[in-house]
Structures are given as structure tokens and as C-alpha cells.
Motif scaffolding. Structure first.
Motif, PDB file in Angstrom:
ATOM      1  N   LEU A  42     -14.336  42.117  58.214  1.00 41.72           N
ATOM      2  CA  LEU A  42     -13.359  41.266  58.875  1.00 41.72           C
ATOM      3  C   LEU A  42     -12.851  40.179  57.940  1.00 41.72           C
ATOM      4  O   LEU A  42     -13.591  39.677  57.095  1.00 41.72           O
ATOM      5  CB  LEU A  42     -13.983  40.610  60.110  1.00 41.72           C
ATOM      6  CG  LEU A  42     -14.510  41.555  61.194  1.00 41.72           C
ATOM      7  CD1 LEU A  42     -15.205  40.758  62.289  1.00 41.72           C
ATOM      8  CD2 LEU A  42     -13.374  42.389  61.772  1.00 41.72           C
ATOM      9  N   SER A  43     -11.590  39.802  58.108  1.00 38.75           N
ATOM     10  CA  SER A  43     -10.989  38.724  57.323  1.00 38.75           C
ATOM     11  C   SER A  43     -11.262  37.397  58.016  1.00 38.75           C
ATOM     12  O   SER A  43     -10.759  37.147  59.110  1.00 38.75           O
ATOM     13  CB  SER A  43      -9.482  38.950  57.191  1.00 38.75           C
ATOM     14  OG  SER A  43      -9.207  40.140  56.472  1.00 38.75           O
ATOM     15  N   ILE A  44     -12.069  36.554  57.366  1.00 37.30           N
ATOM     16  CA  ILE A  44     -12.510  35.292  57.944  1.00 37.30           C
ATOM     17  C   ILE A  44     -11.782  34.137  57.243  1.00 37.30           C
ATOM     18  O   ILE A  44     -11.758  34.072  56.011  1.00 37.30           O
ATOM     19  CB  ILE A  44     -14.033  35.093  57.791  1.00 37.30           C
ATOM     20  CG1 ILE A  44     -14.796  36.369  58.151  1.00 37.30           C
ATOM     21  CG2 ILE A  44     -14.502  33.896  58.603  1.00 37.30           C
ATOM     22  CD1 ILE A  44     -14.712  36.772  59.592  1.00 37.30           C
ATOM     23  N   SER A  45     -11.211  33.231  58.029  1.00 33.45           N
ATOM     24  CA  SER A  45     -10.520  32.047  57.502  1.00 33.45           C
ATOM     25  C   SER A  45     -11.109  30.807  58.163  1.00 33.45           C
ATOM     26  O   SER A  45     -10.544  30.258  59.122  1.00 33.45           O
ATOM     27  CB  SER A  45      -9.012  32.125  57.774  1.00 33.45           C
ATOM     28  OG  SER A  45      -8.414  33.209  57.110  1.00 33.45           O
ATOM     29  N   PRO A  46     -12.258  30.318  57.680  1.00 32.57           N
ATOM     30  CA  PRO A  46     -12.975  29.248  58.378  1.00 32.57           C
ATOM     31  C   PRO A  46     -12.176  27.964  58.573  1.00 32.57           C
ATOM     32  O   PRO A  46     -12.208  27.372  59.666  1.00 32.57           O
ATOM     33  CB  PRO A  46     -14.202  29.003  57.485  1.00 32.57           C
ATOM     34  CG  PRO A  46     -14.412  30.304  56.778  1.00 32.57           C
ATOM     35  CD  PRO A  46     -13.029  30.819  56.531  1.00 32.57           C
ATOM     36  N   THR A  96     -10.790  36.457  67.261  1.00 38.24           N
ATOM     37  CA  THR A  96      -9.846  35.909  66.290  1.00 38.24           C
ATOM     38  C   THR A  96      -9.857  36.726  65.005  1.00 38.24           C
ATOM     39  O   THR A  96      -8.801  37.100  64.472  1.00 38.24           O
ATOM     40  CB  THR A  96     -10.191  34.440  65.975  1.00 38.24           C
ATOM     41  OG1 THR A  96     -10.102  33.666  67.169  1.00 38.24           O
ATOM     42  CG2 THR A  96      -9.261  33.870  64.915  1.00 38.24           C
ATOM     43  N   HIS A  97     -11.051  37.015  64.504  1.00 33.42           N
ATOM     44  CA  HIS A  97     -11.170  37.739  63.236  1.00 33.42           C
ATOM     45  C   HIS A  97     -10.716  39.191  63.374  1.00 33.42           C
ATOM     46  O   HIS A  97     -10.116  39.749  62.443  1.00 33.42           O
ATOM     47  CB  HIS A  97     -12.603  37.664  62.727  1.00 33.42           C
ATOM     48  CG  HIS A  97     -13.146  36.273  62.685  1.00 33.42           C
ATOM     49  ND1 HIS A  97     -12.441  35.233  62.133  1.00 33.42           N
ATOM     50  CD2 HIS A  97     -14.306  35.737  63.144  1.00 33.42           C
ATOM     51  CE1 HIS A  97     -13.152  34.114  62.247  1.00 33.42           C
ATOM     52  NE2 HIS A  97     -14.276  34.407  62.870  1.00 33.42           N
ATOM     53  N   LEU A  98     -10.992  39.799  64.514  1.00 33.94           N
ATOM     54  CA  LEU A  98     -10.543  41.172  64.746  1.00 33.94           C
ATOM     55  C   LEU A  98      -9.016  41.235  64.758  1.00 33.94           C
ATOM     56  O   LEU A  98      -8.413  42.128  64.144  1.00 33.94           O
ATOM     57  CB  LEU A  98     -11.106  41.691  66.070  1.00 33.94           C
ATOM     58  CG  LEU A  98     -12.606  42.041  66.068  1.00 33.94           C
ATOM     59  CD1 LEU A  98     -13.113  42.193  67.501  1.00 33.94           C
ATOM     60  CD2 LEU A  98     -12.860  43.322  65.278  1.00 33.94           C
TER      61      LEU A  98
END
Length: 314
Positions: A42-46, A96-98
Motif C-alpha cells: 500500500l502507498s502510505i503518506s503519513p 485511505t491507503h487502499l
């Protein structure tokens, strides 16, 4: 229009204050993506998520990150399978990540996906990733070079911090450069974010530092250091390990040439003359932001300070 540069919890809190006192068309928030990474596919943007959740009023105030009312059943099941659970993702947060991952794989830009997520969360102010490309912060430490989240989460910032390196080729979003250089931009606000981890990645993008240095608008920063300590996170530890004093004077030096003024806490009022000696104006205010009224009060104070300043080279 006000352009804010942000990352982390402190940045998200001031952005919430700014959003409380500015109409949607009056605020653009550019957010660090140097700590973005891929986890569990998954693309995570903290940092983007922290800002979005905070502006939506859905953030977890106790933890300082993630969503309020979160559950952890997926992570518990993953742990039972001996899966990679060191970076904890709540069940709601996973949605959100999905969504982000799916849309990026469909060819959408991160700025487009962020706009979609903001609309779904009810965030009306503009939130921008600093880039649609890949610029990743690497941590130089006594344990070797580490990926950002390995240092920050897996190792809990325990290795000695020696500096950063930025990996990848990326350019600032067109919207970010427009916000920094637009004649309609009245002020640029650097939020009380960690300079090394949240602001320097943004400034490392080609042309961004130059755009900030040559801006037409007044630029101010809010110190993330209060009374010899960082308000949140590992900043004080990092500064000590670099041999730097943990003080707003040092924050002023880090931003010297890029800002016209610095907001410091009342606890650090005695340091104002040393900051002014660097050619940077000072405003002494209460900078701790434990709740929305305090976030709003600081935002109003910072904006009032900025509006009373002129570019130092004018």
C-alpha cells in the motif's frame, strides 16, 4: 491567500488553526511527502494523512496520529499470522491507503488523489503533496543509513542522528510553486514542524528553496522548540546529536535567508534579541496548541504578525 508548509503533528495542528480563521480559498497547505513509503503493498503518506485527518476533525488527539475511534482487528490478525505488523495501520485508516493505492495504480497523480480524499473527508481547504514524484528521506545514523520509517517507527528514533539524504528525482507540484510565487499570496507560514524531517525535504525539491528565497510575500516560521525541548517528536534529540543548541535561535539559523519573522513561545522571550540580531523579526506568543481554540489563537497571532511585517530586503 496564505501558503503554509507543513508536516507532522505540530504542522497539522497549526493548519487546523489556520483553517479555522481562513476561508477555503484563502489557504493552501503544502505537505511533506519525504516520509511516504510502500508497506504491505500500500502507498502510505503519513504527513498528508495527519493534515487531512486533523482538518477533518477526525484525528486521534490522544495518539497524535491516525483516526479517532480506530480499531485494530486487521493488525491483530496479521500479527497472529506472523505478518509484518511493526507499522500499525488502523482498520479505518486502511481504507485511505487502499483508495490511494488503487487510484495511483490507475495513473492518477498524488495531488489528484489527495484532492479526492479531502473532498470525501469534508476538507474544503486546499491540501497539496509537495510533489507528485518520489523523493524519499533517508536517515544517516550510527546504525547506518536507514529508510525514514525504519528510523522513525521501527527503531523509534533511537539510533544517533547524523543527517539526512534525499533519494529520487522529483519536482515540486505546479500548485506549490504557484502558491509560493503568486501575487495573491499575502504570507507564507512555515508550521512548527521538524525542520530536518518535514521542511528540509520540501526545500530539497529543485526550485523550491529558490522560490521561497525570491518570493514576493512575507514569510514567517513558528518555532517547534519551546523551553529547550521539542513540543513533539525527536527534534530535540536530533539537534543535540548534531551538536546544536535546542533553542529557537537555532531554528532561526536553520531558516535564515528564507524567513522574515519567527514566532517563539513566551518561555523563550529572552532569546528574542539574539534572533533579531540575525535579521529576523520576532513575535512572542503562546505556541502550545493542545486544543482547537489554542490552535486558532496561534494562527490568528501568527497571521497578525505576518501582516505587520515587510520583506526584510525591501
Amino acid at each position: 491567500m496564505i501558503a503554509a508548509l507543513a508536516g507532522g503533528v505540530g504542522g497539522a495542528r497549526l493548519c487546523a488553526g489556520l483553517a479555522a480563521v481562513l476561508a477555503p480559498h484563502e489557504l493552501t497547505v503544502a505537505v511533506n511527502t519525504g516520509d511516504d513509503f510502500e508497506h504491505l503493498g500500500l502507498s502510505i503518506s503519513p504527513d498528508l494523512d495527519s493534515v487531512m485527518y486533523t482538518l477533518a476533525g477526525r484525528h486521534d488527539t490522544a495518539r497524535g496520529w491516525g483516526l479517532a475511534g480506530e480499531s485494530w482487528r486487521c493488525m491483530e490478525a496479521l500479527k497472529a499470522l506472523s505478518g509484518d505488523d511493526w507499522f500499525r495501520l488502523g482498520d479505518q485508516d486502511l481504507a485511505t491507503h487502499l483508495h490511494r493505492t488503487q487510484r495511483l495504480r490507475e495513473g492518477r497523480r498524488l495531488s489528484e488523489v489527495t484532492r479526492e480524499l479531502c473532498q470525501a473527508l469534508g476538507v474544503r481547504h486546499t491540501v497539496l503533496p509537495m510533489t507528485n514524484g518520489l523523493l524519499r528521506t533517508r536517515i544517516l545514523s550510527d546504525a547506518g543509513e536507514l529508510a525514514f520509517q525504519d528510523y522513525f517507527v521501527r527503531h523509534r528514533c533511537e539510533p544517533r542522528f547524523l543527517g539526512t539524504r534525499f533519494e529520487g528525482e522529483a519536482h515540486p507540484t505546479v500548485e506549490l510553486l504557484a502558491a509560493l510565487g503568486s501575487p495573491s499570496t499575502q504570507a507564507i507560514v512555515i508550521c512548527p514542524s521538524n525542520p530536518f524531517l518535514s521542511i528540509h525535504p520540501l526545500l530539497a525539491l529543485p526550485g523550491t528553496r529558490q522560490a521561497l528565497a525570491s518570493r514576493g510575500a512575507v514569510a514567517i516560521a513558528v518555532s517547534p522548540v519551546v523551553g529547550g525541548a521539542a513540543v513533539k517528536g525527536p527534534l530535540a534529540k536530533m539537534m543535540r546529536e548534531l551538536g546544536l543548541p535546542v533553542s529557537p535561535v537555532e531554528i532561526a539559523r536553520l531558516y535564515q535567508g528564507l524567513i522574515d519573522g519567527l514566532v517563539i513561545d513566551v518561555a523563550d522571550a529572552a532569546q528574542a534579541p539574539a534572533i533579531e540580531a540575525l535579521g529576523i523579526a520576532v513575535s512572542v506568543q503562546h505556541t502550545l496548541m493542545g486544543d482547537l481554540p489554542r490552535q486558532q489563537a496561534l494562527a490568528e497571532g501568527a497571521l497578525g504578525f505576518a501582516r505587520g511585517l515587510r520583506r526584510r530586503d525591501q
